[in-house]
Design a protein around this motif. Structure first.
Motif, PDB file in Angstrom:
ATOM      1  N   ARG A 186      -0.974  -5.898 -10.663  1.00  0.00           N
ATOM      2  CA  ARG A 186      -0.101  -5.458 -11.616  1.00  0.00           C
ATOM      3  C   ARG A 186      -1.301  -4.693 -12.168  1.00  0.00           C
ATOM      4  NH1 ARG A 186       4.851  -7.932 -13.213  1.00  0.00           N
ATOM      5  NH2 ARG A 186       5.082  -6.046 -13.166  1.00  0.00           N
ATOM      6  N   GLU A 187      -2.219  -4.405 -11.837  1.00  0.00           N
ATOM      7  CA  GLU A 187      -3.076  -2.857 -12.560  1.00  0.00           C
ATOM      8  C   GLU A 187      -2.997  -1.742 -11.410  1.00  0.00           C
ATOM      9  OE1 GLU A 187      -4.273  -6.375 -13.665  1.00  0.00           O
ATOM     10  OE2 GLU A 187      -2.931  -5.525 -15.520  1.00  0.00           O
ATOM     11  N   GLY A 188      -2.427  -2.669 -10.278  1.00  0.00           N
ATOM     12  CA  GLY A 188      -2.623  -2.057  -9.216  1.00  0.00           C
ATOM     13  C   GLY A 188      -3.622  -2.478  -8.581  1.00  0.00           C
ATOM     14  N   LEU A 189      -3.409  -1.206  -6.813  1.00  0.00           N
ATOM     15  CA  LEU A 189      -4.791  -2.305  -5.615  1.00  0.00           C
ATOM     16  C   LEU A 189      -5.924  -1.458  -6.004  1.00  0.00           C
ATOM     17  CD1 LEU A 189      -2.093  -1.350  -3.048  1.00  0.00           C
ATOM     18  CD2 LEU A 189      -2.471  -3.242  -3.639  1.00  0.00           C
ATOM     19  N   ARG A 190      -7.034  -2.593  -4.770  1.00  0.00           N
ATOM     20  CA  ARG A 190      -8.243  -2.316  -5.025  1.00  0.00           C
ATOM     21  C   ARG A 190      -8.469  -2.594  -4.340  1.00  0.00           C
ATOM     22  NH1 ARG A 190      -9.769  -5.153  -8.755  1.00  0.00           N
ATOM     23  NH2 ARG A 190     -11.380  -6.292  -7.205  1.00  0.00           N
ATOM     24  N   VAL A 191      -9.547  -1.558  -2.741  1.00  0.00           N
ATOM     25  CA  VAL A 191     -10.394  -1.474  -1.985  1.00  0.00           C
ATOM     26  C   VAL A 191     -11.225  -1.487  -2.350  1.00  0.00           C
ATOM     27  CG1 VAL A 191     -10.303  -1.459   0.288  1.00  0.00           C
ATOM     28  CG2 VAL A 191      -8.156  -0.896  -0.664  1.00  0.00           C
ATOM     29  N   ASP A 192     -12.512  -2.060  -1.886  1.00  0.00           N
ATOM     30  CA  ASP A 192     -14.045  -2.646  -2.634  1.00  0.00           C
ATOM     31  C   ASP A 192     -14.784  -1.771  -1.287  1.00  0.00           C
ATOM     32  OD1 ASP A 192     -13.300  -3.801  -4.865  1.00  0.00           O
ATOM     33  OD2 ASP A 192     -13.345  -5.684  -4.598  1.00  0.00           O
ATOM     34  N   TRP A 193     -14.766  -0.692  -1.440  1.00  0.00           N
ATOM     35  CA  TRP A 193     -15.100  -0.297   0.150  1.00  0.00           C
ATOM     36  C   TRP A 193     -16.851   0.118  -0.432  1.00  0.00           C
ATOM     37  CZ3 TRP A 193     -11.153   1.280   2.659  1.00  0.00           C
ATOM     38  CH2 TRP A 193     -10.761   0.888   3.763  1.00  0.00           C
ATOM     39  N   ILE A 205       1.054  -1.461   0.192  1.00  0.00           N
ATOM     40  CA  ILE A 205       0.073  -0.183  -0.131  1.00  0.00           C
ATOM     41  C   ILE A 205       0.858   1.070  -0.301  1.00  0.00           C
ATOM     42  CG2 ILE A 205      -1.540   1.111   1.553  1.00  0.00           C
ATOM     43  CD1 ILE A 205      -2.792  -0.856   1.514  1.00  0.00           C
ATOM     44  N   LEU A 206       2.321   1.710   0.846  1.00  0.00           N
ATOM     45  CA  LEU A 206       2.813   2.978   1.569  1.00  0.00           C
ATOM     46  C   LEU A 206       2.845   2.381  -0.987  1.00  0.00           C
ATOM     47  CD1 LEU A 206       4.878   2.141   4.201  1.00  0.00           C
ATOM     48  CD2 LEU A 206       2.323   3.395   3.904  1.00  0.00           C
ATOM     49  N   LEU A 207       4.244   1.357  -1.531  1.00  0.00           N
ATOM     50  CA  LEU A 207       4.812   1.569  -2.547  1.00  0.00           C
ATOM     51  C   LEU A 207       3.499   2.181  -3.535  1.00  0.00           C
ATOM     52  CD1 LEU A 207       7.250  -0.967  -2.171  1.00  0.00           C
ATOM     53  CD2 LEU A 207       7.775   0.984  -2.059  1.00  0.00           C
ATOM     54  N   SER A 208       2.021   2.153  -3.392  1.00  0.00           N
ATOM     55  CA  SER A 208       1.099   1.853  -4.369  1.00  0.00           C
ATOM     56  C   SER A 208       1.320   3.646  -4.395  1.00  0.00           C
ATOM     57  CB  SER A 208      -0.006   1.561  -4.268  1.00  0.00           C
ATOM     58  OG  SER A 208      -0.951   0.934  -5.190  1.00  0.00           O
ATOM     59  N   TRP A 261       7.561  -4.653  -9.991  1.00  0.00           N
ATOM     60  CA  TRP A 261       6.744  -5.233 -10.345  1.00  0.00           C
ATOM     61  C   TRP A 261       5.716  -4.466  -9.647  1.00  0.00           C
ATOM     62  CZ3 TRP A 261       2.189  -6.583  -8.702  1.00  0.00           C
ATOM     63  CH2 TRP A 261       1.602  -8.248  -8.940  1.00  0.00           C
ATOM     64  N   ILE A 262       5.767  -3.530  -9.325  1.00  0.00           N
ATOM     65  CA  ILE A 262       4.299  -2.082  -9.444  1.00  0.00           C
ATOM     66  C   ILE A 262       3.787  -1.136 -11.093  1.00  0.00           C
ATOM     67  CG2 ILE A 262       3.003  -0.098  -8.354  1.00  0.00           C
ATOM     68  CD1 ILE A 262       3.896  -0.970  -5.680  1.00  0.00           C
ATOM     69  N   MET A 263       5.512  -1.066 -11.171  1.00  0.00           N
ATOM     70  CA  MET A 263       5.108  -0.482 -11.905  1.00  0.00           C
ATOM     71  C   MET A 263       6.499  -0.129 -13.025  1.00  0.00           C
ATOM     72  SD  MET A 263       6.179   4.271 -12.832  1.00  0.00           S
ATOM     73  CE  MET A 263       3.656   3.986 -12.617  1.00  0.00           C
TER      74      MET A 263
END
Length: 260
Positions: free
Chosen positions: A253-260, A80-83, A113-115
């Protein structure tokens, strides 16, 4: 050294650390001089670029705010921090990523890995490894003030803060961090930190959480036959908490997602 009286100047912190060097004489970690104000982009909020997280933050991290992300090992704190660091640099923010856990090479490897194209972010991203062994408040102050002075970041990301907390007296750390956060608010900089859960006493841990504007708890939860990384918003400044139930964090690889 303790300041008993100061004429004409506001005392930010009345207990100062000092060190004696053979070559340079005495160095006092002064708290009178605030850090240089960062060069900010426009807008009251800084989007994190994480789907769902910006929604509950009412648009992103508020300038001058502080955010803590804590949880057990392997729960996704560093991801999360790196993203956040990557997405914010792509939006024009200058980010300093300070780690007390890993050296620059390990962080850059995870960033790739993230970018894949790191050149897009490295111009505005400064990765700094700080060896927490024998680290004193005076030395940390010199390191952080140097980062503000030379790089003028609008966002500070601090990974592995527990490695520093466990090396010094908690009360000294508490007041030092409190003044740093006050300075951040005054210059409208954003601080995002991570903490490994379970290393502090319950009393110290609760006092630590109270310093931050936003607090998110990460966990590893078994749902059915699978184990998921989950996140729970415990405190958000100026916004309503979405739910008292944790929600799944999706990493790809497309990123992080949080489904709130």
């Amino acid at each position: 050294m303790k300041i008993l009286k100061s004429r004409g100047k506001e005392v930010l912190y009345n207990k100062l650390d000092f060190e004696i060097f053979e070559e340079h004489g005495i160095h006092i970690a002064t708290w009178y001089r605030p850090f240089s104000a960062p060069s900010l982009t426009t807008g009251e909020h800084v989007p994190t670029g994480i789907d769902g997280l910006d929604k509950v933050l009412a648009g992103g991290l508020k300038r001058g705010s502080s955010t803590l992300i804590y949880g057990p090992p392997g729960s996704g704190k560093s991801w999360i921090l790196l993203s956040i660091a990557c997405k914010c640099t792509l939006n024009g923010e200058k980010v300093s990523y300070i780690s007390m856990m890993r050296r620059e090479e390990a962080i850059l490897s995870q960033l790739r890995w993230i970018m894949e194209d790191l050149d897009k972010v490295l111009e505005k991203l400064r990765v700094v490894y700080v060896d927490h062994h024998d680290l004193t408040p005076a030395r940390l102050h010199r390191i952080l003030s140097g980062i503000y002075r030379e790089f003028t970041p609008s966002i500070i990301v601090w990974e592995g803060i527990q490695n520093y907390v466990l090396n010094i007296d908690f009360n000294d750390f508490y007041w030092q961090l409190k003044e740093y956060l006050n300075i951040n608010r005054s210059v409208k900089s954003v601080m995002v930190s991570s903490l490994t859960e379970g290393l502090l006493s319950e009393r110290d841990f609760r006092a630590f959480l109270e310093l931050f504007d936003n607090v998110f708890k990460l966990s590893l939860e078994k749902r059915g036959e699978e184990v998921f990384r989950c996140i729970l918003a415990e405190k958000i400044v100026g916004a309503f908490l979405p739910s008292k139930r944790s929600t799944i964090v999706t990493l790809s690889r497309e990123g992080l997602r949080v489904d709130w």
